[in-house]
Write a protein that holds these residues in place. Structure first.
Motif, mmCIF file in Angstrom:
data_model
loop_
_atom_site.group_PDB
_atom_site.id
_atom_site.type_symbol
_atom_site.label_atom_id
_atom_site.label_comp_id
_atom_site.label_asym_id
_atom_site.label_seq_id
_atom_site.Cartn_x
_atom_site.Cartn_y
_atom_site.Cartn_z
ATOM 1 N N ASP A 1 0.853 -1.194 0.000
ATOM 2 C CA ASP A 1 0.000 0.000 0.000
ATOM 3 C C ASP A 1 0.888 1.243 0.000
ATOM 4 O O ASP A 1 2.124 1.151 0.051
ATOM 5 N N LEU A 2 0.252 2.412 -0.053
ATOM 6 C CA LEU A 2 1.015 3.664 -0.121
ATOM 7 C C LEU A 2 1.811 3.925 1.157
ATOM 8 O O LEU A 2 2.896 4.520 1.101
ATOM 9 N N ALA A 3 1.305 3.467 2.295
ATOM 10 C CA ALA A 3 2.058 3.623 3.543
ATOM 11 C C ALA A 3 3.381 2.861 3.459
ATOM 12 O O ALA A 3 4.434 3.353 3.885
ATOM 13 N N ALA B 1 5.738 4.740 1.158
ATOM 14 C CA ALA B 1 6.332 5.879 1.873
ATOM 15 C C ALA B 1 7.454 5.400 2.792
ATOM 16 O O ALA B 1 8.507 6.051 2.906
ATOM 17 N N GLU B 2 7.258 4.245 3.422
ATOM 18 C CA GLU B 2 8.310 3.674 4.268
ATOM 19 C C GLU B 2 9.511 3.272 3.418
ATOM 20 O O GLU B 2 10.669 3.449 3.822
ATOM 21 N N LEU C 1 -0.168 9.570 -1.626
ATOM 22 C CA LEU C 1 1.248 9.334 -1.338
ATOM 23 C C LEU C 1 1.826 10.487 -0.518
ATOM 24 O O LEU C 1 2.609 10.258 0.414
ATOM 25 N N ALA D 1 0.827 9.922 2.958
ATOM 26 C CA ALA D 1 1.570 8.800 3.544
ATOM 27 C C ALA D 1 2.987 9.219 3.933
ATOM 28 O O ALA D 1 3.515 8.767 4.959
ATOM 29 N N ALA E 1 2.692 11.168 7.101
ATOM 30 C CA ALA E 1 2.425 10.230 8.195
ATOM 31 C C ALA E 1 3.674 9.437 8.569
ATOM 32 O O ALA E 1 3.821 8.997 9.720
ATOM 33 N N GLN E 2 4.575 9.273 7.609
ATOM 34 C CA GLN E 2 5.838 8.564 7.839
ATOM 35 C C GLN E 2 6.797 9.409 8.680
ATOM 36 O O GLN E 2 7.801 8.907 9.191
#
Length: 318
Positions: A242-244, A247-248, A286, A289, A292-293
């Motif tokens: 997923d986009l999370a 981003a990680e 994105l 995300a 959020a990262q």
């Protein structure tokens, strides 16, 4: 300026699409909707000589002399048909890039593979003038006259003398050199030859890449960063669910290459597996995300285009 380092958006590529002049899919509208200002829109130089075997793309025959050169002409012509039909701008100079905005989305003409050159550096000049080529990936899915690739056994020991000549010609004209798909040996040699930043347009970080993997290790990444270049992170769902997770993945690359040397390389409409970023209208997801990262807004803007913009402003002609 939000930018994508590697795209085949708009249903650009494919032997059958080119042969049949197939209709395009929307590109300008999703770019505007997602806030994307400019993309490196790539033809694929080696398609007539490659095919999918066991879920990976492989060379299966030697092209005839002149065949890939002729094919590239058709592929670039289709790119310009797409540009005209969707009223996209074309970035040929630094001023063109500075003028690109999500309201006036633009493309940077790119080639995935220098196969059409057939080892001739003078053809770089022709593509620069005739097709406004401003982004050249040296190799793709066949070992060509310029060097070795990650997905086949090495033949040349990295970058060839012809490959070195092409890098120098690109530097002089104002074409950004892309070492995606090239072996670590090719990348190290290209970094030693270039006097402009390199890009590696679409990959992900892997502590120990397997044989024939398209991912790269930390040392490989750092070679690009040391040229002041950028590594594009791609979105295959086989790597990032997923986009999370994507981003990680971008954060992991930042840890080894630095915040100034990572960007987006979506490989839009070019992946064999589904993408977690299937369209530019998904770009705000994105961005969210990345925040959020733990990235700041300034860092997020670097990752989604600022770093790529810096490299192209350094590499493009005035």
């Amino acid at each position: 300026t939000t930018m994508d380092l590697h795209s085949h958006g708009g249903s650009l590529i494919g032997l059958r699409r080119i042969r049949e002049k197939a209709p395009f899919s929307p590109l300008a509208a999703p770019m505007r909707e997602g806030g994307m200002a400019a993309i490196c829109l790539a033809v694929v130089a080696d398609s007539p000589a490659t095919r999918v075997e066991d879920k990976r793309i492989r060379p299966y025959r030697d092209p005839d002399p002149g065949e890939l050169y002729a094919y590239a002409g058709q592929a670039f012509a289709r790119l310009f048909d797409l540009v005209r039909s969707q009223e996209l701008g074309v970035v040929a100079t630094r001023a063109d890039l500075q003028a690109a905005t999500p309201d006036r989305p633009s493309v940077i003409v790119s080639s995935e593979g220098g196969d059409f050159l057939e080892g001739r550096a003078d053809r770089v000049d022709e593509a620069f003038a005739k097709w406004r080529l401003r982004h050249l990936q040296l190799t793709h899915y066949r070992v060509n006259e310029l060097g070795d690739i990650q997905t086949e056994p090495p033949v040349h020991g990295g970058l060839t003398a012809a490959g070195e000549a092409v890098v120098r010609r690109c530097n002089r004209l104002g074409i950004v050199v892309d070492v995606a798909h090239g072996t670590y040996d090719l990348v190290k040699r290209a970094a030693a030859v270039t006097d402009k930043p390199l890009v590696l347009s679409h990959t992900s970080l892997n502590p120990k890449p397997g044989r024939y993997s398209r991912t790269i290790g930390p040392d490989h990444a750092r070679v690009i960063a040391e040229t002041n270049g950028v590594i594009g992170i791609w979105p295959p769902s086989t790597i990032y669910p997923d986009l999370a997770a994507m981003a990680e993945g971008m954060a992991r690359m930042v840890e080894v290459a630095g915040i100034d040397h990572v960007g987006l390389g979506s490989d839009m409409m070019g992946l064999l597996s589904p993408a977690v970023l299937p369209g530019y209208d998904q770009l705000p997801g994105l961005a969210a995300a990345l925040l959020a990262q733990g990235f700041s807004k300034e860092e997020m803007l670097k990752l989604l285009g600022g770093n790529i913009r810096r490299v192209f402003l350094a590499g493009l002609p005035a």
